[in-house]
Design an enzyme around this catalytic site. Structure first.
Site, PDB file in Angstrom:
ATOM      1  N   ASP A   1      41.330  56.204  50.104  1.00  0.00           N
ATOM      2  CA  ASP A   1      41.994  54.801  50.068  1.00  0.00           C
ATOM      3  C   ASP A   1      43.079  54.892  51.045  1.00  0.00           C
ATOM      4  O   ASP A   1      43.728  56.229  51.363  1.00  0.00           O
ATOM      5  CB  ASP A   1      42.650  54.541  48.547  1.00  0.00           C
ATOM      6  CG  ASP A   1      42.678  53.161  48.389  1.00  0.00           C
ATOM      7  OD1 ASP A   1      41.667  52.384  47.774  1.00  0.00           O
ATOM      8  OD2 ASP A   1      43.767  52.563  48.949  1.00  0.00           O
TER       9      ASP A   1
ATOM     10  N   TYR B   1      38.308  35.651  54.773  1.00  0.00           N
ATOM     11  CA  TYR B   1      37.810  36.893  54.043  1.00  0.00           C
ATOM     12  C   TYR B   1      36.480  36.688  53.664  1.00  0.00           C
ATOM     13  O   TYR B   1      35.762  37.624  54.126  1.00  0.00           O
ATOM     14  CB  TYR B   1      38.728  36.830  52.640  1.00  0.00           C
ATOM     15  CG  TYR B   1      37.945  37.569  51.618  1.00  0.00           C
ATOM     16  CD1 TYR B   1      37.987  39.078  51.711  1.00  0.00           C
ATOM     17  CD2 TYR B   1      36.900  37.191  50.280  1.00  0.00           C
ATOM     18  CE1 TYR B   1      37.268  39.718  50.686  1.00  0.00           C
ATOM     19  CE2 TYR B   1      36.531  37.817  49.449  1.00  0.00           C
ATOM     20  CZ  TYR B   1      36.537  39.347  49.742  1.00  0.00           C
ATOM     21  OH  TYR B   1      36.046  39.877  48.618  1.00  0.00           O
TER      22      TYR B   1
ATOM     23  N   ARG C   1      34.817  29.198  36.280  1.00  0.00           N
ATOM     24  CA  ARG C   1      33.603  29.735  37.387  1.00  0.00           C
ATOM     25  C   ARG C   1      33.187  30.998  37.177  1.00  0.00           C
ATOM     26  O   ARG C   1      32.070  31.218  37.324  1.00  0.00           O
ATOM     27  CB  ARG C   1      34.543  29.925  38.559  1.00  0.00           C
ATOM     28  CG  ARG C   1      34.050  30.243  39.809  1.00  0.00           C
ATOM     29  CD  ARG C   1      34.630  30.193  41.001  1.00  0.00           C
ATOM     30  NE  ARG C   1      34.139  30.941  42.109  1.00  0.00           N
ATOM     31  CZ  ARG C   1      34.378  32.244  42.327  1.00  0.00           C
ATOM     32  NH1 ARG C   1      35.261  32.750  41.721  1.00  0.00           N
ATOM     33  NH2 ARG C   1      33.620  32.961  43.357  1.00  0.00           N
TER      34      ARG C   1
HETATM   35  N1  LIG Z   1      36.560  42.587  42.534  1.00  0.00           N
HETATM   36  C1  LIG Z   1      35.611  41.480  42.722  1.00  0.00           C
HETATM   37  O1  LIG Z   1      35.332  40.718  41.884  1.00  0.00           O
HETATM   38  C2  LIG Z   1      34.934  41.654  44.277  1.00  0.00           C
HETATM   39  C3  LIG Z   1      33.966  40.491  44.402  1.00  0.00           C
HETATM   40  C4  LIG Z   1      33.522  40.289  45.600  1.00  0.00           C
HETATM   41  C5  LIG Z   1      33.840  41.469  46.589  1.00  0.00           C
HETATM   42  N2  LIG Z   1      34.611  42.482  46.231  1.00  0.00           N
HETATM   43  C6  LIG Z   1      34.820  43.473  47.270  1.00  0.00           C
HETATM   44  O2  LIG Z   1      34.658  44.771  46.643  1.00  0.00           O
HETATM   45  C7  LIG Z   1      35.433  45.763  47.111  1.00  0.00           C
HETATM   46  C8  LIG Z   1      36.621  46.326  46.139  1.00  0.00           C
HETATM   47  O3  LIG Z   1      37.094  44.968  45.518  1.00  0.00           O
HETATM   48  P1  LIG Z   1      38.239  45.521  44.351  1.00  0.00           P
HETATM   49  O4  LIG Z   1      38.305  44.257  43.488  1.00  0.00           O
HETATM   50  O5  LIG Z   1      38.499  46.602  43.657  1.00  0.00           O
HETATM   51  O6  LIG Z   1      39.703  45.271  45.374  1.00  0.00           O
HETATM   52  P2  LIG Z   1      41.124  45.844  45.436  1.00  0.00           P
HETATM   53  O7  LIG Z   1      41.807  44.902  46.205  1.00  0.00           O
HETATM   54  O8  LIG Z   1      41.388  46.228  43.980  1.00  0.00           O
HETATM   55  O9  LIG Z   1      40.588  47.248  46.026  1.00  0.00           O
HETATM   56  C9  LIG Z   1      40.544  47.417  47.597  1.00  0.00           C
HETATM   57  C10 LIG Z   1      40.953  48.831  47.985  1.00  0.00           C
HETATM   58  O10 LIG Z   1      41.071  48.944  49.348  1.00  0.00           O
HETATM   59  C11 LIG Z   1      42.007  49.748  49.774  1.00  0.00           C
HETATM   60  N3  LIG Z   1      42.497  49.289  51.249  1.00  0.00           N
HETATM   61  C12 LIG Z   1      42.869  48.142  51.869  1.00  0.00           C
HETATM   62  N4  LIG Z   1      42.963  48.191  53.084  1.00  0.00           N
HETATM   63  C13 LIG Z   1      42.572  49.374  53.342  1.00  0.00           C
HETATM   64  C14 LIG Z   1      42.436  50.197  54.509  1.00  0.00           C
HETATM   65  N5  LIG Z   1      42.934  49.626  55.850  1.00  0.00           N
HETATM   66  N6  LIG Z   1      42.087  51.491  54.573  1.00  0.00           N
HETATM   67  C15 LIG Z   1      41.783  51.837  53.427  1.00  0.00           C
HETATM   68  N7  LIG Z   1      41.557  51.316  52.261  1.00  0.00           N
HETATM   69  C16 LIG Z   1      42.255  49.991  52.142  1.00  0.00           C
HETATM   70  C17 LIG Z   1      43.491  48.862  48.925  1.00  0.00           C
HETATM   71  O11 LIG Z   1      44.266  50.033  48.753  1.00  0.00           O
HETATM   72  C18 LIG Z   1      42.570  48.691  47.563  1.00  0.00           C
HETATM   73  O12 LIG Z   1      42.772  50.119  46.677  1.00  0.00           O
HETATM   74  C19 LIG Z   1      36.479  44.936  48.307  1.00  0.00           C
HETATM   75  O13 LIG Z   1      35.747  45.212  49.607  1.00  0.00           O
HETATM   76  C20 LIG Z   1      36.193  43.649  47.778  1.00  0.00           C
HETATM   77  O14 LIG Z   1      36.191  42.656  48.800  1.00  0.00           O
HETATM   78  C21 LIG Z   1      35.345  42.448  44.957  1.00  0.00           C
END
Ligand SMILES: NC(=O)c1ccc[n+]([C@@H]2O[C@H](COP(=O)([O-])OP(=O)(O)OC[C@H]3O[C@@H](n4cnc5c(N)ncnc54)[C@H](O)[C@@H]3O)[C@@H](O)[C@H]2O)c1
Length: 264
Positions: free
Chosen positions: A34, A136, A174
């Site tokens: 991360d 996004y 939702r």
């Molecule tokens: N949680 C959900 O419901 C959901 C739904 C659809 C998609 N997603 C996708 O799943 C993934 C994880 O989601 P989440 O809820 O844990 O999100 P989150 O924001 O909690 O975690 C994302 C992580 O990515 C890291 N990150 C951001 N920019 C970065 C970079 N440049 N280099 C390395 N790391 C980086 C952040 O520090 C963070 O820890 C994401 O890609 C998100 O788009 C999540």
């Protein structure tokens, strides 16, 4: 497939923390990465801090891994410039490193926001047209297409998972349809990496909720069966007052992302 070293990007995030726990011991080594702090490595873990937008760092991160769970990036609507770095450049750097280092399979955390402008009374499947509801969502469409290119050209398998709403509990109307429990997400990750072969296999991921917006033939093909449901939370959620804003957002599968009149 047998996974020796599984790289998990975004391991400090919400889903990252859930899979760090749920996939402990799944591969010989979990390489957790991360841009943010990850704490100390437990037995069977390696920790590598990395900004995925940094090409050299991403290359070193991927070296020695045979599979990747790609969660790292910005997980909500954000400015184009920040999405460009984390989600577009970051995903490109990861895939191109995967090509150089012979990675076999990637689970790419895509999102329902790739199709969030569809109405919530529509039933979609993996072949439905994209209708991203935000910048996004557009960044996730880019990742899906990049993954397709890297499969067709280089044979790197990807399962792009259009995740619904993966949080400990559903918290609004939702999410009664979109909720994915962390436990169901972990079992999906196992199904993806256990499969003998996946090719490029797009799928949606929601728990076994009463209301389903996405039919999931591809998920079933992997043998994945979600076990949780948003139903036990329905009464409390439906007892809350529905604002005009929420009622409007509910028309779209992407909710507020689609209903908002702005981007970025
Ligand atoms: N949680 C959900 O419901 C959901 C739904 C659809 C998609 N997603 C996708 O799943 C993934 C994880 O989601 P989440 O809820 O844990 O999100 P989150 O924001 O909690 O975690 C994302 C992580 O990515 C890291 N990150 C951001 N920019 C970065 C970079 N440049 N280099 C390395 N790391 C980086 C952040 O520090 C963070 O820890 C994401 O890609 C998100 O788009 C999540």
């Amino acid at each position: 497939m047998k996974t020796k070293r599984l790289l998990i990007t975004g391991a400090a995030g919400g889903l990252g923390r859930a899979v760090r726990e749920g996939l402990a011991g799944y591969a010989e080594t979990l390489r957790l990465s991360d841009i943010a702090e990850l704490g100390l490595a437990a037995p069977g873990e390696e920790i590598v801090r990395c900004d995925l937008a940094d090409r050299e760092a991403a290359d070193a991160l991927v070296a020695g891994c045979d599979a990747i769970l790609h969660l790292g990036g910005i997980s909500v609507e954000a400015t184009f410039d920040s999405l460009l770095q984390a989600n577009i450049l970051g995903t490109y750097n990861l895939y191109d490193a995967a090509r150089r280092h012979g990675v076999r399979r990637i689970l790419f955390a895509s999102s329902n926001h790739a199709t969030g402008f569809h109405r919530s009374d529509e039933q979609l499947d993996e072949t439905s047209p994209r209708r991203p509801d935000s910048l996004y969502g557009v960044s996730k469409c880019f990742g899906e297409d990049l993954a397709r290119l890297y499969f067709d050209k280089f044979g790197i398998e990807t399962v792009p998972v259009r995740i619904g709403s993966c949080f400990a509990e559903p918290t609004d109307r939702r999410m009664l349809a979109t909720w994915l429990s962390p436990r169901d997400f972990v079992s999906l990750c196992r199904a993806v990496f256990d499969a003998a072969e996946t090719g490029y296999l797009m799928l949606y991921a929601a728990s076994a909720n009463r209301d389903q917006w996405w039919s999931n033939a591809h998920a079933a093909q992997l043998g994945w069966k979600p076990v949780d449901s948003s139903e036990p939370y329905r009464a409390a959620i439906e007892a809350s007052v529905m604002t005009e804003e929420e009622a409007h957002a509910l028309h779209f599968q992407g909710g507020y992302h689609a209903a908002s009149r702005s981007v970025g």
